[in-house]
Design a protein around this motif. Sequence first.
Motif, PDB file in Angstrom:
ATOM      1  N   GLY A  98       0.811  -1.221   0.000  1.00 38.85           N
ATOM      2  CA  GLY A  98       0.000   0.000   0.000  1.00 38.85           C
ATOM      3  C   GLY A  98       0.839   1.263   0.000  1.00 38.85           C
ATOM      4  O   GLY A  98       0.344   2.351  -0.275  1.00 38.85           O
ATOM      5  N   LEU A  99       2.133   1.130   0.323  1.00 39.84           N
ATOM      6  CA  LEU A  99       3.015   2.304   0.368  1.00 39.84           C
ATOM      7  C   LEU A  99       4.189   2.162  -0.596  1.00 39.84           C
ATOM      8  O   LEU A  99       5.235   2.796  -0.415  1.00 39.84           O
ATOM      9  N   LEU A 100       4.020   1.357  -1.610  1.00 39.70           N
ATOM     10  CA  LEU A 100       5.114   1.082  -2.549  1.00 39.70           C
ATOM     11  C   LEU A 100       5.707   2.345  -3.169  1.00 39.70           C
ATOM     12  O   LEU A 100       6.914   2.431  -3.396  1.00 39.70           O
ATOM     13  N   SER A 101       4.873   3.339  -3.429  1.00 37.50           N
ATOM     14  CA  SER A 101       5.390   4.527  -4.118  1.00 37.50           C
ATOM     15  C   SER A 101       6.418   5.287  -3.298  1.00 37.50           C
ATOM     16  O   SER A 101       7.285   5.948  -3.852  1.00 37.50           O
ATOM     17  N   PHE A 102       6.349   5.184  -1.976  1.00 43.28           N
ATOM     18  CA  PHE A 102       7.325   5.901  -1.154  1.00 43.28           C
ATOM     19  C   PHE A 102       8.691   5.216  -1.198  1.00 43.28           C
ATOM     20  O   PHE A 102       9.703   5.785  -0.809  1.00 43.28           O
ATOM     21  N   ARG A 103       8.706   4.011  -1.677  1.00 39.41           N
ATOM     22  CA  ARG A 103       9.958   3.270  -1.853  1.00 39.41           C
ATOM     23  C   ARG A 103      10.469   3.433  -3.284  1.00 39.41           C
ATOM     24  O   ARG A 103      11.663   3.641  -3.508  1.00 39.41           O
ATOM     25  N   GLU A 104       9.548   3.324  -4.257  1.00 41.71           N
ATOM     26  CA  GLU A 104       9.984   3.268  -5.657  1.00 41.71           C
ATOM     27  C   GLU A 104       9.899   4.566  -6.451  1.00 41.71           C
ATOM     28  O   GLU A 104      10.639   4.736  -7.431  1.00 41.71           O
ATOM     29  N   ALA A 105       9.010   5.472  -6.076  1.00 40.11           N
ATOM     30  CA  ALA A 105       8.866   6.694  -6.888  1.00 40.11           C
ATOM     31  C   ALA A 105      10.129   7.564  -6.923  1.00 40.11           C
ATOM     32  O   ALA A 105      10.511   8.029  -8.005  1.00 40.11           O
ATOM     33  N   PRO A 106      10.789   7.807  -5.785  1.00 39.71           N
ATOM     34  CA  PRO A 106      11.977   8.680  -5.841  1.00 39.71           C
ATOM     35  C   PRO A 106      13.033   8.218  -6.850  1.00 39.71           C
ATOM     36  O   PRO A 106      13.460   9.019  -7.689  1.00 39.71           O
ATOM     37  N   PRO A 107      13.475   6.947  -6.802  1.00 41.13           N
ATOM     38  CA  PRO A 107      14.472   6.537  -7.804  1.00 41.13           C
ATOM     39  C   PRO A 107      13.943   6.554  -9.236  1.00 41.13           C
ATOM     40  O   PRO A 107      14.695   6.869 -10.171  1.00 41.13           O
ATOM     41  N   ILE A 108      12.666   6.240  -9.417  1.00 36.33           N
ATOM     42  CA  ILE A 108      12.098   6.269 -10.770  1.00 36.33           C
ATOM     43  C   ILE A 108      12.102   7.708 -11.298  1.00 36.33           C
ATOM     44  O   ILE A 108      12.440   7.965 -12.455  1.00 36.33           O
ATOM     45  N   LEU A 109      11.760   8.652 -10.443  1.00 40.17           N
ATOM     46  CA  LEU A 109      11.744  10.054 -10.859  1.00 40.17           C
ATOM     47  C   LEU A 109      13.161  10.528 -11.195  1.00 40.17           C
ATOM     48  O   LEU A 109      13.348  11.321 -12.127  1.00 40.17           O
ATOM     49  N   GLU A 110      14.138  10.040 -10.436  1.00 43.60           N
ATOM     50  CA  GLU A 110      15.532  10.389 -10.739  1.00 43.60           C
ATOM     51  C   GLU A 110      15.922   9.882 -12.120  1.00 43.60           C
ATOM     52  O   GLU A 110      16.528  10.604 -12.914  1.00 43.60           O
ATOM     53  N   ALA A 111      15.587   8.637 -12.381  1.00 49.23           N
ATOM     54  CA  ALA A 111      15.911   8.057 -13.693  1.00 49.23           C
ATOM     55  C   ALA A 111      15.182   8.833 -14.792  1.00 49.23           C
ATOM     56  O   ALA A 111      15.766   9.215 -15.804  1.00 49.23           O
ATOM     57  N   PHE A 112      13.910   9.093 -14.561  1.00 46.59           N
ATOM     58  CA  PHE A 112      13.077   9.787 -15.556  1.00 46.59           C
ATOM     59  C   PHE A 112      13.675  11.140 -15.943  1.00 46.59           C
ATOM     60  O   PHE A 112      13.644  11.543 -17.114  1.00 46.59           O
ATOM     61  N   SER A 113      14.227  11.837 -14.966  1.00 48.03           N
ATOM     62  CA  SER A 113      14.763  13.180 -15.216  1.00 48.03           C
ATOM     63  C   SER A 113      15.953  13.146 -16.171  1.00 48.03           C
ATOM     64  O   SER A 113      16.340  14.163 -16.726  1.00 48.03           O
ATOM     65  N   LYS A 114      16.541  11.971 -16.359  1.00 45.49           N
ATOM     66  CA  LYS A 114      17.695  11.844 -17.258  1.00 45.49           C
ATOM     67  C   LYS A 114      17.289  11.649 -18.713  1.00 45.49           C
ATOM     68  O   LYS A 114      18.152  11.623 -19.598  1.00 45.49           O
ATOM     69  N   LEU A 115      15.989  11.483 -18.958  1.00 47.04           N
ATOM     70  CA  LEU A 115      15.520  11.303 -20.339  1.00 47.04           C
ATOM     71  C   LEU A 115      15.702  12.600 -21.113  1.00 47.04           C
ATOM     72  O   LEU A 115      15.426  13.687 -20.607  1.00 47.04           O
ATOM     73  N   ARG A 116      16.151  12.488 -22.342  1.00 46.34           N
ATOM     74  CA  ARG A 116      16.279  13.670 -23.189  1.00 46.34           C
ATOM     75  C   ARG A 116      14.929  14.007 -23.801  1.00 46.34           C
ATOM     76  O   ARG A 116      14.595  15.164 -24.030  1.00 46.34           O
ATOM     77  N   GLN A 117      14.162  12.969 -24.087  1.00 42.52           N
ATOM     78  CA  GLN A 117      12.828  13.135 -24.666  1.00 42.52           C
ATOM     79  C   GLN A 117      11.811  12.492 -23.737  1.00 42.52           C
ATOM     80  O   GLN A 117      11.848  11.274 -23.515  1.00 42.52           O
ATOM     81  N   LYS A 118      10.907  13.280 -23.194  1.00 42.90           N
ATOM     82  CA  LYS A 118       9.932  12.726 -22.252  1.00 42.90           C
ATOM     83  C   LYS A 118       8.797  12.024 -23.000  1.00 42.90           C
ATOM     84  O   LYS A 118       8.369  12.474 -24.064  1.00 42.90           O
ATOM     85  N   PRO A 119       8.305  10.921 -22.414  1.00 46.50           N
ATOM     86  CA  PRO A 119       7.174  10.214 -23.033  1.00 46.50           C
ATOM     87  C   PRO A 119       5.856  10.961 -22.819  1.00 46.50           C
ATOM     88  O   PRO A 119       5.779  11.870 -21.990  1.00 46.50           O
ATOM     89  N   ASP A 120       4.835  10.588 -23.548  1.00 48.69           N
ATOM     90  CA  ASP A 120       3.510  11.201 -23.408  1.00 48.69           C
ATOM     91  C   ASP A 120       2.656  10.439 -22.417  1.00 48.69           C
ATOM     92  O   ASP A 120       1.614  10.918 -21.970  1.00 48.69           O
ATOM     93  N   VAL A 121       3.093   9.211 -22.116  1.00 47.86           N
ATOM     94  CA  VAL A 121       2.379   8.387 -21.144  1.00 47.86           C
ATOM     95  C   VAL A 121       3.372   7.394 -20.564  1.00 47.86           C
ATOM     96  O   VAL A 121       4.300   6.963 -21.244  1.00 47.86           O
ATOM     97  N   LEU A 122       3.181   7.069 -19.282  1.00 54.33           N
ATOM     98  CA  LEU A 122       4.106   6.151 -18.600  1.00 54.33           C
ATOM     99  C   LEU A 122       3.380   4.899 -18.119  1.00 54.33           C
ATOM    100  O   LEU A 122       2.404   4.974 -17.374  1.00 54.33           O
ATOM    101  N   LEU A 123       3.879   3.759 -18.559  1.00 55.81           N
ATOM    102  CA  LEU A 123       3.355   2.467 -18.103  1.00 55.81           C
ATOM    103  C   LEU A 123       4.114   2.079 -16.845  1.00 55.81           C
ATOM    104  O   LEU A 123       5.345   2.093 -16.823  1.00 55.81           O
ATOM    105  N   CYS A 124       3.371   1.715 -15.809  1.00 58.77           N
ATOM    106  CA  CYS A 124       4.012   1.418 -14.528  1.00 58.77           C
ATOM    107  C   CYS A 124       3.818  -0.025 -14.097  1.00 58.77           C
ATOM    108  O   CYS A 124       2.725  -0.586 -14.239  1.00 58.77           O
ATOM    109  N   ASP A 125       4.849  -0.592 -13.527  1.00 50.55           N
ATOM    110  CA  ASP A 125       4.830  -1.967 -13.048  1.00 50.55           C
ATOM    111  C   ASP A 125       4.231  -1.984 -11.641  1.00 50.55           C
ATOM    112  O   ASP A 125       4.915  -2.321 -10.675  1.00 50.55           O
ATOM    113  N   ALA A 126       2.991  -1.598 -11.537  1.00 47.99           N
ATOM    114  CA  ALA A 126       2.338  -1.465 -10.229  1.00 47.99           C
ATOM    115  C   ALA A 126       0.861  -1.127 -10.434  1.00 47.99           C
ATOM    116  O   ALA A 126       0.391  -1.035 -11.565  1.00 47.99           O
TER     117      ALA A 126
END
Length: 242
Positions: A98-126
């Motif tokens: 029930g609290l998975l996002s507090f564990r996984e969102a921060p690192p995912i957001l860090e990785a995401f910020s490294k994208l040169r081209q942002k997607p229009d939609v994000l598929l999540c494993d959750a």
Amino acid sequence: MHRLPLVRFFEVCVDLNPELHSWSVTPKEAVALQRSLAAQVRIEPLGLRPRIVGAEDISYSRRSDLLFAVVVTFKWPGLDPIETVNHVCKASFPYVPGLLSFREAPPILEAFSKLRQKPDVLLCDAQGIAHPRRFGLACHLGLCLGLPSVGCAKSRLCGSHADPLMKKGSSKPLFLNGEQVGIVLRSKEGVKPIYISPGHLCDLKSSRKLVDRCLGRYRIPEPLRRAHSEANRLRVEIESVL
DNA sequence: GCGACAG
DNA sequence: ATCTTGTCGC
């Protein structure tokens, strides 16, 4: 002194969107945040057809205490890969159902910020809104990124449903407190179904349509399979030099 | 009190 | 999620 065109300056500013909230919270504070943030989630049809779709996944290393967050982007439709980015760090929050996002969102957001081209939609494993407080990881990521997001989990967190027929493409609604919060889809004949639910700026119908078009010959939608294998590849590679 | 419980 | 050996099937 460097000069920046006004338009570019504005883009830089909006990219530096401040965090919605602190990630240094206790489980009780996390629950309170979810209750509050859930009200900001917008369930609506996915707008224009995407040009780029992204997928995220995280792999964990038991021996090194590290996690490996990956985001992969693809052209749409066609799913030709565009970029793969990652972020490696230690987990700063335990796994609590029930609290998975507090564990996984921060690192995912860090990785995401490294994208040169942002997607229009994000598929999540959750899960997305198929969550006790209607605020699964997919919702949290979508809200933080201001991007449409879809939850696509391999197992159930909450809610009830009938078992879809064994044929590929069969599905049943997932209910929670009398409300449909997701779709249980037999993504491959004869195997365990997957759990689809909207994250943010998306609805049930759009979510299913997107996942349907990402399905190949395997149970897991292609973008998520790729993100998963990239995360594992990264983990093995880094573990080999420890 | 007893189960269920994304990754 | 990770760890882990064998096993069933295309």
